[in-house]
Design a protein around this motif. Structure first.
Motif, PDB file in Angstrom:
ATOM      1  N   GLU A  69      10.599  12.606 -16.010  1.00  0.00           N
ATOM      2  CA  GLU A  69      11.573  11.580 -15.629  1.00  0.00           C
ATOM      3  C   GLU A  69      10.939  10.193 -15.629  1.00  0.00           C
ATOM      4  N   SER A  70       9.749  10.098 -15.072  1.00  0.00           N
ATOM      5  CA  SER A  70       9.108   8.785 -14.982  1.00  0.00           C
ATOM      6  C   SER A  70       8.796   8.219 -16.371  1.00  0.00           C
ATOM      7  N   LYS A  71       8.320   9.047 -17.270  1.00  0.00           N
ATOM      8  CA  LYS A  71       8.027   8.561 -18.624  1.00  0.00           C
ATOM      9  C   LYS A  71       9.305   8.199 -19.372  1.00  0.00           C
ATOM     10  N   GLU A  72      10.363   8.952 -19.114  1.00  0.00           N
ATOM     11  CA  GLU A  72      11.637   8.685 -19.763  1.00  0.00           C
ATOM     12  C   GLU A  72      12.171   7.295 -19.404  1.00  0.00           C
ATOM     13  N   ILE A  73      11.914   6.829 -18.190  1.00  0.00           N
ATOM     14  CA  ILE A  73      12.405   5.510 -17.780  1.00  0.00           C
ATOM     15  C   ILE A  73      11.328   4.429 -17.927  1.00  0.00           C
ATOM     16  N   GLY A  74      10.189   4.792 -18.511  1.00  0.00           N
ATOM     17  CA  GLY A  74       9.168   3.799 -18.828  1.00  0.00           C
ATOM     18  C   GLY A  74       8.111   3.587 -17.778  1.00  0.00           C
ATOM     19  N   PHE A  75       7.999   4.505 -16.831  1.00  0.00           N
ATOM     20  CA  PHE A  75       6.959   4.425 -15.809  1.00  0.00           C
ATOM     21  C   PHE A  75       5.846   5.392 -16.183  1.00  0.00           C
ATOM     22  N   CYS A  76       4.749   4.845 -16.702  1.00  0.00           N
ATOM     23  CA  CYS A  76       3.648   5.692 -17.158  1.00  0.00           C
ATOM     24  C   CYS A  76       2.466   5.640 -16.199  1.00  0.00           C
ATOM     25  N   ASP A  77       2.202   4.464 -15.664  1.00  0.00           N
ATOM     26  CA  ASP A  77       1.090   4.252 -14.754  1.00  0.00           C
ATOM     27  C   ASP A  77       1.350   2.958 -13.993  1.00  0.00           C
ATOM     28  N   ARG A  78       0.394   2.520 -13.218  1.00  0.00           N
ATOM     29  CA  ARG A  78       0.575   1.290 -12.440  1.00  0.00           C
ATOM     30  C   ARG A  78       0.724   0.063 -13.325  1.00  0.00           C
ATOM     31  N   ASP A  79       0.138   0.108 -14.518  1.00  0.00           N
ATOM     32  CA  ASP A  79       0.201  -1.034 -15.413  1.00  0.00           C
ATOM     33  C   ASP A  79       1.544  -1.161 -16.133  1.00  0.00           C
ATOM     34  N   SER A  80       2.421  -0.164 -16.017  1.00  0.00           N
ATOM     35  CA  SER A  80       3.701  -0.217 -16.720  1.00  0.00           C
ATOM     36  C   SER A  80       4.776  -0.950 -15.925  1.00  0.00           C
ATOM     37  N   ILE A  81       4.454  -1.359 -14.692  1.00  0.00           N
ATOM     38  CA  ILE A  81       5.436  -2.061 -13.863  1.00  0.00           C
ATOM     39  C   ILE A  81       4.803  -3.267 -13.165  1.00  0.00           C
ATOM     40  N   ASN A  82       5.661  -4.120 -12.664  1.00  0.00           N
ATOM     41  CA  ASN A  82       5.275  -5.171 -11.733  1.00  0.00           C
ATOM     42  C   ASN A  82       6.038  -4.915 -10.438  1.00  0.00           C
ATOM     43  N   ALA A  83       5.334  -4.963  -9.351  1.00  0.00           N
ATOM     44  CA  ALA A  83       5.952  -4.855  -8.035  1.00  0.00           C
ATOM     45  C   ALA A  83       5.824  -6.213  -7.368  1.00  0.00           C
ATOM     46  N   GLU A  84       6.954  -6.767  -6.954  1.00  0.00           N
ATOM     47  CA  GLU A  84       6.954  -8.119  -6.398  1.00  0.00           C
ATOM     48  C   GLU A  84       7.666  -8.133  -5.053  1.00  0.00           C
ATOM     49  N   LEU A  85       7.114  -8.904  -4.138  1.00  0.00           N
ATOM     50  CA  LEU A  85       7.743  -9.061  -2.839  1.00  0.00           C
ATOM     51  C   LEU A  85       9.077  -9.778  -3.014  1.00  0.00           C
ATOM     52  N   TYR A  86      10.143  -9.153  -2.547  1.00  0.00           N
ATOM     53  CA  TYR A  86      11.452  -9.797  -2.557  1.00  0.00           C
ATOM     54  C   TYR A  86      11.628 -10.606  -1.279  1.00  0.00           C
ATOM     55  N   GLY A  87      11.151 -10.030  -0.165  1.00  0.00           N
ATOM     56  CA  GLY A  87      11.248 -10.734   1.101  1.00  0.00           C
ATOM     57  C   GLY A  87      11.216  -9.776   2.272  1.00  0.00           C
ATOM     58  N   TYR A  88      11.477 -10.321   3.435  1.00  0.00           N
ATOM     59  CA  TYR A  88      11.559  -9.504   4.636  1.00  0.00           C
ATOM     60  C   TYR A  88      12.621 -10.083   5.544  1.00  0.00           C
ATOM     61  N   ALA A  89      13.144  -9.220   6.415  1.00  0.00           N
ATOM     62  CA  ALA A  89      14.262  -9.640   7.246  1.00  0.00           C
ATOM     63  C   ALA A  89      14.236  -8.929   8.594  1.00  0.00           C
ATOM     64  N   PHE A  90      14.721  -9.632   9.592  1.00  0.00           N
ATOM     65  CA  PHE A  90      14.978  -9.051  10.905  1.00  0.00           C
ATOM     66  C   PHE A  90      16.348  -8.413  10.819  1.00  0.00           C
ATOM     67  N   CYS A  91      16.472  -7.157  11.243  1.00  0.00           N
ATOM     68  CA  CYS A  91      17.734  -6.433  11.086  1.00  0.00           C
ATOM     69  C   CYS A  91      18.228  -5.869  12.419  1.00  0.00           C
ATOM     70  N   VAL A  92      19.489  -6.078  12.636  1.00  0.00           N
ATOM     71  CA  VAL A  92      20.200  -5.441  13.733  1.00  0.00           C
ATOM     72  C   VAL A  92      21.256  -4.587  13.054  1.00  0.00           C
ATOM     73  N   ASP A 100       0.836  -1.208   0.000  1.00  0.00           N
ATOM     74  CA  ASP A 100       0.000   0.000   0.000  1.00  0.00           C
ATOM     75  C   ASP A 100       0.866   1.251   0.000  1.00  0.00           C
ATOM     76  N   SER A 101       1.881   1.253   0.833  1.00  0.00           N
ATOM     77  CA  SER A 101       2.789   2.388   0.914  1.00  0.00           C
ATOM     78  C   SER A 101       3.559   2.564  -0.392  1.00  0.00           C
ATOM     79  N   PHE A 102       3.999   1.449  -0.975  1.00  0.00           N
ATOM     80  CA  PHE A 102       4.709   1.527  -2.248  1.00  0.00           C
ATOM     81  C   PHE A 102       3.852   2.195  -3.316  1.00  0.00           C
ATOM     82  N   TRP A 103       2.611   1.746  -3.463  1.00  0.00           N
ATOM     83  CA  TRP A 103       1.769   2.310  -4.517  1.00  0.00           C
ATOM     84  C   TRP A 103       1.504   3.793  -4.278  1.00  0.00           C
ATOM     85  N   ASP A 104       1.384   4.219  -3.036  1.00  0.00           N
ATOM     86  CA  ASP A 104       1.233   5.643  -2.733  1.00  0.00           C
ATOM     87  C   ASP A 104       2.473   6.422  -3.174  1.00  0.00           C
ATOM     88  N   VAL A 105       3.648   5.898  -2.855  1.00  0.00           N
ATOM     89  CA  VAL A 105       4.901   6.560  -3.227  1.00  0.00           C
ATOM     90  C   VAL A 105       5.068   6.564  -4.747  1.00  0.00           C
TER      91      VAL A 105
END
Length: 104
Positions: free
Chosen positions: A36-59, A20-25
């Motif tokens: 800039e966004s159009k120059e790199i191929g980002f036109c709308d939500r349909d121009s990309i795929n956002a995929e979970l890479y993972g999550y981690a506990f961090c110290v 949710d936060s990603f799509w807002d940003v």
């Protein structure tokens, strides 16, 4: 340890909250940087795929608390090489601390 991490992520709905936060940003980026966004191929939500890479506990020495980072990779439609990343940092009680939107 893995079970505890999975439980925190699930209890606080960190994956859905990160998406949710990603799509807002991302939408905000499209509005604020239209050329800039159009120059790199980002036109709308349909121009990309956002995929979970993972999550981690961090110290880390950068923060004065242990945290969980949830990572999303960004791909242009039809491409298999990531063109950016987004991640959120959460405290162990599920409060969002910060986020990062990085394009390569």
């Amino acid at each position: 340890m893995r079970e505890q991490l999975d439980n925190i992520v699930k209890t606080h709905d960190l994956i859905d909250r990160t998406f949710d936060s990603f799509w807002d940003v991302y939408d905000h980026y499209l509005e604020e940087q239209p050329f800039e966004s159009k120059e790199i191929g980002f036109c709308d939500r349909d121009s990309i795929n956002a995929e979970l890479y993972g999550y981690a506990f961090c110290v880390t020495n950068e923060l004065d608390f242990d945290c969980i980072k949830v990572y999303i990779e960004i791909f242009r439609k039809g491409e298999t090489v990531s063109c950016g990343d987004y991640w959120c940092i959460y405290s162990l009680d599920g409060k969002k601390f910060d986020d990062y939107f990085v394009l390569e």
